[in-house]
Write an enzyme that holds these catalytic residues in place. Structure first.
Site, short mmCIF file in Angstrom:
data_model
loop_
_atom_site.label_atom_id
_atom_site.label_comp_id
_atom_site.label_asym_id
_atom_site.label_seq_id
_atom_site.Cartn_x
_atom_site.Cartn_y
_atom_site.Cartn_z
N ARG A 18 38.64 49.38 40.27
CA ARG A 18 37.34 48.85 41.32
C ARG A 18 36.76 50.22 42.16
O ARG A 18 37.45 50.58 43.31
CB ARG A 18 38.32 47.77 42.33
CG ARG A 18 36.70 46.91 43.10
CD ARG A 18 37.22 45.56 43.32
NE ARG A 18 36.29 44.86 43.82
CZ ARG A 18 36.01 43.70 44.68
NH1 ARG A 18 37.40 43.41 44.85
NH2 ARG A 18 35.51 43.02 45.16
N ASP A 210 31.53 34.79 44.23
CA ASP A 210 33.08 34.21 43.96
C ASP A 210 33.25 33.10 43.17
O ASP A 210 34.98 32.60 42.40
CB ASP A 210 33.85 34.09 45.03
CG ASP A 210 34.57 36.11 45.17
OD1 ASP A 210 34.07 36.60 45.45
OD2 ASP A 210 34.58 35.75 46.76
N LYS A 237 33.99 43.78 40.69
CA LYS A 237 35.05 42.74 41.62
C LYS A 237 36.01 43.15 40.57
O LYS A 237 36.29 44.37 40.15
CB LYS A 237 34.64 41.81 40.60
CG LYS A 237 33.29 40.56 41.64
CD LYS A 237 34.32 40.61 43.26
CE LYS A 237 33.21 39.98 43.61
NZ LYS A 237 32.66 39.23 45.33
N ARG A 241 33.48 40.93 35.89
CA ARG A 241 33.47 39.25 35.67
C ARG A 241 33.04 39.23 34.85
O ARG A 241 33.02 38.01 34.28
CB ARG A 241 33.71 38.63 37.00
CG ARG A 241 34.75 38.89 37.44
CD ARG A 241 35.03 37.87 39.19
NE ARG A 241 36.50 38.40 39.70
CZ ARG A 241 36.47 38.01 40.89
NH1 ARG A 241 35.53 37.65 41.51
NH2 ARG A 241 37.84 38.03 41.16
#
Length: 324
Positions: A18, A210, A237, A241
């Site tokens: 990440r 989120d 993330k 995602r």
């Protein structure tokens, strides 16, 4: 970054992949000395040194980047100012104020004076609305569901989720609301609902960043589907995602069109039994576990243990609820 010693931070496989340069760039402007793998990734080596306050506007709205700059500002000389392009969740600001930091929030601007003496407090940590979201979506999807979730944080910068779901037609009631340690806390009662479609963009995207994997699952079964825009933050993330949501939904036979900063999911779709790769991302593992409840057969979520990153008892709780 502002300490008198060196530090090294490592993480699991998902964290190691990440990029964290969006955090280290403003910290470098404050005088921080930080080394990254390939200039972007953990492990992170931090050579503690004196910091100075800066005035910073994140290029992308991010509560995490804002919080990093503010926490560094505690140890910096002078004033640290963060101008948010879009107002994001403010748990850090509330906590700092509770501990005695000299912090001021006016609109989308946060000002923090360095060198404040903080005092220990006994605080109550509310239940996480982002974690509750998976059970809200499950209850909306399942037949004859009637679920109460206790002690959920209802911070106004987070409760956009509830406004969005109710706007889609979800039967959700908020009860027993109280304020403790600067945070609103209450119980949520949710029942099976026929929800309409929705559009998430702009400031709403920042508020729901989120929750988007779970909302993608709900969108597929909604009447009008779901459109998400301005969500480039999802690309950095624990996984990309947008890509992992796309891969998982397609494995379950659900149509989805993706863009660099979002996706479009038509409504009135069904979930088919499949083997889903979580890619070690806790929210992907939990979101597709909810999709699996609505599938036409048994599903396998690979690396499902990733859910323990944020919700160690997720599957135990889900199993208890599903049996009732």
């Amino acid at each position: 970054a502002g300490q008198k010693f060196d530090s090294r931070i490592i993480g699991d496989e998902s964290v190691s992949g990440r990029p964290v340069d969006r955090v280290t760039k403003p910290l470098a402007q404050m005088g921080a000395d930080i080394e990254l793998r390939d200039g972007r990734y953990p492990p992170i080596v931090i050579h503690g040194r004196s910091l100075h306050g800066i005035e910073y506007t994140p290029p992308v709205a991010s509560a995490q980047v804002k919080s990093c700059v503010l926490l560094a500002g505690l140890f910096a000389s002078g004033e640290t100012v963060v101008h948010e392009p879009i107002r994001t969740r403010d748990h850090t600001e509330i906590a700092l104020k509770e501990f005695g930091a000299d912090i001021e929030v006016v609109g989308k601007t946060v000002r923090l004076q360095g060198g404040a003496k903080l005092t220990g407090r006994e605080l109550v940590v509310p239940g996480d609305l982002s974690s509750a979201c998976f059970f809200l979506v499950a209850a909306l999807l399942m037949k004859e569901a009637d679920l109460v979730i206790h002690g959920v944080g209802l911070n106004p910068t987070r409760s956009a989720l509830l406004d969005f779901l109710v706007g889609m037609g979800a039967q959700i009631r908020v009860v027993n609301v109280q304020q403790i340690g600067g945070e609103l806390i209450g119980d949520l009662r949710v029942k099976t609902s026929k929800v309409q479609g929705g559009l998430i963009e702009g400031a709403l995207t920042a508020s729901l960043i989120d929750e988007l994997p779970a909302l993608a699952v709900l969108g597929a079964s909604s009447e009008g589907g779901l459109i998400v825009k301005d969500a480039a933050e999802l690309r950095v993330k624990e996984t990309d995602r947008i890509a992992t949501v796309e891969a998982g939904l397609k494995r379950m036979g659900v149509k989805i069109e993706t863009a660099p900063d979002g996706f479009t999911i038509p409504g009135k779709q069904s979930f088919h039994a499949a083997e889903i790769e979580s890619a070690g991302d806790h929210r992907i593992a939990m979101a597709f576990s909810i999709a699996a409840l609505a599938a036409d057969g048994p599903c396998t979520i690979k690396d499902a243990g990733a859910a323990s990153v944020s919700f160690p008892t997720f599957f135990d709780t889900l199993q208890q609820i599903a049996k009732r």
